[in-house]
Design a protein around this motif. Structure first.
Motif, PDB file in Angstrom:
ATOM      1  N   ASP A 105      -8.243 -28.639  23.707  1.00  0.00           N
ATOM      2  CA  ASP A 105      -8.378 -29.137  25.070  1.00  0.00           C
ATOM      3  C   ASP A 105      -8.973 -28.061  25.979  1.00  0.00           C
ATOM      4  O   ASP A 105      -9.894 -28.315  26.751  1.00  0.00           O
ATOM      5  N   GLU A 106      -8.445 -26.848  25.834  1.00  0.00           N
ATOM      6  CA  GLU A 106      -8.936 -25.753  26.673  1.00  0.00           C
ATOM      7  C   GLU A 106     -10.376 -25.396  26.318  1.00  0.00           C
ATOM      8  O   GLU A 106     -11.168 -25.043  27.182  1.00  0.00           O
ATOM      9  N   SER A 108     -12.650 -27.470  25.243  1.00  0.00           N
ATOM     10  CA  SER A 108     -13.559 -28.447  25.826  1.00  0.00           C
ATOM     11  C   SER A 108     -13.668 -28.224  27.329  1.00  0.00           C
ATOM     12  O   SER A 108     -14.729 -28.406  27.930  1.00  0.00           O
ATOM     13  N   ASN A 109     -12.565 -27.789  27.917  1.00  0.00           N
ATOM     14  CA  ASN A 109     -12.582 -27.434  29.327  1.00  0.00           C
ATOM     15  C   ASN A 109     -13.572 -26.308  29.603  1.00  0.00           C
ATOM     16  O   ASN A 109     -14.369 -26.368  30.532  1.00  0.00           O
ATOM     17  N   TYR A 113     -16.951 -26.381  31.986  1.00  0.00           N
ATOM     18  CA  TYR A 113     -17.239 -25.517  33.140  1.00  0.00           C
ATOM     19  C   TYR A 113     -18.517 -24.708  32.929  1.00  0.00           C
ATOM     20  O   TYR A 113     -19.246 -24.438  33.882  1.00  0.00           O
ATOM     21  N   ARG A 195     -10.068 -24.391  39.832  1.00  0.00           N
ATOM     22  CA  ARG A 195      -9.735 -24.173  38.424  1.00  0.00           C
ATOM     23  C   ARG A 195      -9.089 -22.811  38.223  1.00  0.00           C
ATOM     24  O   ARG A 195      -8.140 -22.661  37.477  1.00  0.00           O
TER      25      ARG A 195
ATOM     26  N   LYS B  90      -7.259 -29.672  41.445  1.00  0.00           N
ATOM     27  CA  LYS B  90      -7.551 -29.157  40.117  1.00  0.00           C
ATOM     28  C   LYS B  90      -8.156 -30.241  39.223  1.00  0.00           C
ATOM     29  O   LYS B  90      -9.112 -30.006  38.487  1.00  0.00           O
ATOM     30  N   GLN B  91      -7.582 -31.445  39.329  1.00  0.00           N
ATOM     31  CA  GLN B  91      -8.138 -32.553  38.547  1.00  0.00           C
ATOM     32  C   GLN B  91      -9.558 -32.866  39.003  1.00  0.00           C
ATOM     33  O   GLN B  91     -10.433 -33.159  38.188  1.00  0.00           O
ATOM     34  N   GLU B  94     -11.853 -30.428  37.495  1.00  0.00           N
ATOM     35  CA  GLU B  94     -12.088 -30.658  36.069  1.00  0.00           C
ATOM     36  C   GLU B  94     -12.969 -31.884  35.864  1.00  0.00           C
ATOM     37  O   GLU B  94     -13.854 -31.908  35.005  1.00  0.00           O
ATOM     38  N   LEU B  98     -16.429 -31.995  33.780  1.00  0.00           N
ATOM     39  CA  LEU B  98     -16.648 -32.878  32.633  1.00  0.00           C
ATOM     40  C   LEU B  98     -17.798 -33.840  32.884  1.00  0.00           C
ATOM     41  O   LEU B  98     -18.566 -34.154  31.984  1.00  0.00           O
ATOM     42  N   SER B 180     -15.321 -33.265  22.714  1.00  0.00           N
ATOM     43  CA  SER B 180     -14.533 -32.751  23.835  1.00  0.00           C
ATOM     44  C   SER B 180     -13.919 -33.892  24.635  1.00  0.00           C
ATOM     45  O   SER B 180     -12.745 -33.851  24.987  1.00  0.00           O
ATOM     46  N   ARG B 184      -9.992 -34.740  25.161  1.00  0.00           N
ATOM     47  CA  ARG B 184      -9.450 -34.755  26.518  1.00  0.00           C
ATOM     48  C   ARG B 184      -8.783 -36.092  26.826  1.00  0.00           C
ATOM     49  O   ARG B 184      -7.722 -36.150  27.448  1.00  0.00           O
TER      50      ARG B 184
END
Lengths: 255, 297
Positions: A105-106, A108-109, A113, A195, B90-91, B94, B98, B180, B184
């Motif tokens: 998960d991280e 892909s994060n 970014y 973030r 924060k969401q 993100e 994405l 990804s 997620r």
């Protein structure tokens, strides 16, 4: 990433990091432009974070030497690898990685970014350098043409500018106005700050290539003198990003 | 204050159970549906709706014209139709990252499949657009789309000329990106809780075409099906927001006919060719006196 790079990653994997790695980039004082400088700095920061030795090798035609036509690129033993993503994979192939403790998960994060920075900050830098006529006339044309003799500098500038404009057009940036570009950069910085969330680095356990990339771009934006200082002023509104940049600079570049 | 005036949305026509044929149009119509914005949809398939000389999606409201999906979403957000309202900072951050990942990795794959893949573009989409749009515009728009796709490939891979190599890079990038997204999304209903956001909109508009459009050459179909949770996301959005989109298709049916009658057409052609060739030979023979009406003694 090109096929050649893929092969070099696979072939180069078992060999240790050679001691005479050279990082090729344009001349920093006279020639290099904002987006290129950002990418070169990001790569240098990444290599320093991995504690891999390298020597910077300035060349006027570094761009044309690179396998992907983008700077920077490194020469490690028999292999030539360009751009941060390629270099990161090459280094990972040698079992040296900064993203070991991250879960999927991280990871892909992190990828998301990095693509955000490439598609917003880098495009904004290209826009400022090549589309904004004030910056183009005062800085970009002089610097980009500085390594060529007289009629060639105009031809090269014109050539490069039309390439960049074509790229910006296809990605939908050319039609934007300067204010739109600034607001995109603001949104990007805002989301980076959200973030980062006052942590030391983007991921708890320590620096990653994302920190290197952010450092490269923001540090360059902050320190490059341009006729329009708006970009730097926007970045200055985000104190935790500035802290990150300072932290990385002190830790890796002032030794 | 929510505006009470109606928005007008100009879109390319939909087909194959898609609300519109291309991703940008899908994005805008899906956003409007989720935000429950009062839009009247005008389909871009006749001269009457084509007088704007711009590429759909277009949003018309008062005297404002928004010319791409990003602008449309921004404008609707300004008018208080914001589907990301409930995300925390924060969401939201993100979500933006994405969305950028989707845009930079999946969009090239879609464009490649639509316009660069030779069979898809000449044997399929070209025919579709030729039938959908009135006559000078169909040439104009298909040409435009193709040029745009070629430009995108050239600016992404400036020193690569081999189409197969480019395809491989693009597919690898798309697979990374789908991986990804899938990890997620996990088993969640949508990316952020039980309500769709702009990220779901972006994912839907770039993934649904691969699943639904019956391209002659669609390698991405199998790729996308490797992640059932993404396929289910598409189905879920379909059920919620496009329950009445016709499943069949307006233009492909004609094409199926053309395909199934392919042999018959060639029979007809053979008959015509044979007839004309025989009559030509006979005529030639008659004219030069090899053939006469008289029976020899």
């Amino acid at each position: 990433m090109t096929l050649i790079e893929k092969i070099s990653i696979e072939l180069g994997a078992p060999e240790p990091w050679p001691s005479d790695v050279k990082l090729f980039q344009p001349y920093e004082a006279e020639q290099i432009l904002l987006p290129d400088n950002a990418n070169c700095l990001a790569t240098q920061a990444f290599l320093k974070m991995c504690q891999l030795p390298y020597a910077v090798e300035p060349r006027p035609n570094a761009e044309a030497m690179s396998p992907t036509l983008k700077v920077p690129f490194i020469k490690a033993g028999r292999f030539v690898i360009a751009e941060l993503e390629g270099i990161v994979q090459f280094v990972n192939g040698k079992d040296i990685t900064l993203t070991q403790p991250l879960d999927n998960d991280e990871k892909s994060n992190l990828r998301a970014y990095m693509s955000l920075i490439h598609s917003v900050l880098e495009m904004a830098e290209l826009y400022i350098c090549w589309v904004d006529s004030e910056t183009y006339n005062e800085v970009t044309s002089g610097r980009n043409g500085s390594v060529y003799p007289w009629p060639l500098n105009y031809i090269q500038n014109w050539n490069k500018r039309s390439q960049v404009i074509k790229k910006l057009k296809t990605l939908g940036w050319y039609d934007k106005k300067l204010e739109d570009v600034y607001s995109e950069v603001e949104t990007c910085c805002e989301s980076l700050q959200a973030r980062l969330n006052d942590q030391k680095f983007f991921f708890d356990h320590g620096p990653t290539e994302l920190d290197a990339l952010v450092f490269g771009h923001l540090f360059t934006i902050l320190t490059t003198p341009l006729p329009r200082s708006d970009l730097a002023n926007i970045v200055r509104n985000y104190p935790s990003l500035i802290d990150l940049v300072k932290r990385i600079e002190n830790e890796y570049f002032k030794k | 204050m929510p505006s009470t005036d109606k928005f007008q949305l100009v879109l390319f026509e939909g087909d194959f159970a898609l609300p519109a044929i291309e991703p940008e149009s899908i994005k805008s119509i899906l956003y409007c549906k989720i935000a429950e914005a009062p839009v009247t949809v005008r389909l871009f398939n006749s001269y009457r709706n084509c007088a704007l000389y711009k590429t759909p999606p277009l949003l018309l409201h008062d005297k404002v014209t928004c010319t791409d999906s990003e602008q449309i979403v921004a404008y609707l957000k300004c008018n208080n139709f914001n589907i990301d309202r409930e995300l925390d900072p924060k969401q939201r951050s993100e979500c933006l990252a994405l969305k950028n990942l989707v845009q930079s990795k999946l969009k090239p794959a879609v464009e490649f499949n639509y316009w660069i893949e030779h069979r898809n573009s000449t044997e399929f989409l070209n025919i579709w657009f030729m039938k959908c749009l009135p006559i000078p515009l169909n040439y104009f728009y298909t040409g435009n789309f193709r040029n745009r796709a070629v430009d995108l490939m050239e600016s992404l891979y400036p020193n690569e000329t081999d189409k197969d190599v480019i395809k491989e890079y693009i597919q690898r990038a798309a697979i990374d990106c789908l991986q990804s997204l899938s990890s997620r999304l996990g088993n969640g209903e949508f990316f952020y809780g039980s309500k769709p956001t702009t990220l779901d909109v972006a994912v839907y508009s770039y993934v649904a075409p691969f699943i639904k459009i019956p391209f002659p050459l669609n390698e991405m179909y199998n790729v996308v099906n490797m992640w059932p949770n993404l396929v289910n996301l598409v189905k879920r959005i379909d059920n919620l927001y496009f329950p009445n989109v016709p499943k069949g298709s307006k233009y492909i049916r004609l094409e199926d006919k053309a395909k199934t009658t392919d042999d018959e057409v060639s029979y007809a052609a053979i008959v015509i060719l044979t007839l004309s060739a025989t009559s030509l030979i006979l005529g030639f023979a008659y004219k030069n006196g090899y053939l006469t009406g008289k029976i020899p003694d």
